[in-house]
Design an enzyme around this catalytic site. Sequence first.
Site, PDB file in Angstrom:
ATOM      1  N   GLY A  57       0.821  -1.200   0.000  1.00  0.00           N
ATOM      2  CA  GLY A  57       0.000   0.000   0.000  1.00  0.00           C
ATOM      3  C   GLY A  57       0.852   1.246   0.000  1.00  0.00           C
ATOM      4  CE  LYS A  63       0.913  -0.550   6.456  1.00  0.00           C
ATOM      5  NZ  LYS A  63      -0.401   0.047   6.813  1.00  0.00           N
ATOM      6  CG  ASP A 101      -8.752   4.410   3.002  1.00  0.00           C
ATOM      7  OD1 ASP A 101      -9.667   4.565   2.162  1.00  0.00           O
ATOM      8  OD2 ASP A 101      -7.675   3.844   2.736  1.00  0.00           O
TER       9      ASP A 101
END
Length: 237
Positions: free
Chosen positions: A50, A77, A173
């Site tokens: 992302g 991540k 989001d």
Amino acid sequence: CTKATAGLKRKRATPNEIIVVDDSADDSDHYLTISLSGCEWVRGLMLGQGGFGSVYLGFEKKPRLCLKGVSRIVAVKSTLASQAHDLMGEDILLYIFRHCPFVINCYGEDETIGADGHHLFNVFLEYADGGTMADLIEKSRGFGLREFQVRKYTESILKGIKYIHERGFVHCDLKPENILLVSDTSSGGARFVPKIGDLGLTKKANQKWEKPSFGGTPMYLSPEAVVYGIQQYPYDI
């Protein structure tokens, strides 16, 4: 040894550094990571990518304090340490929301050196073994989810959003791709708990984005966000 870790082994560089090597490779370009903190873990397959980092499977080798009692399989991540401002912010938010059962858990962070010599900032997250809500919808092959599923998942997501809002933040989001499905241990893994993830665009409720730089996915933007750049609590609903 799982499929994701097949062919991987560790070599020690110093007592406090660990090099993870792709054993199937013939050259040193396939060195995956050098741990700077002494936390022993292996980076596995990439799960997704992302705007704020890439997510990999992570396999814990030797627990340390921040990972004590955590499953040996986590999601990691990662992003370049020089560009980690947003990921560090997400790490802080996950700590703030850590007591909510409907927000993805964060277990700590680490810094490593990649194969190209660049420093990486890594955040250890709860592994969503059920994928995302978007994956579940896609698997329905156009039939959609059953009514009892919609009720259950909607209730859990709303509880998660309520928790975030009560602490003065707006997610900004919320979409099926950012709802992660984690096995419900109380059901022996037969059911999944939806958890809100990807807090990279989350902001304080009284913070206003300057158009056109406000955050969100175009398909899910509300009219007031498009016209006025306003993203307050109703935006998440």
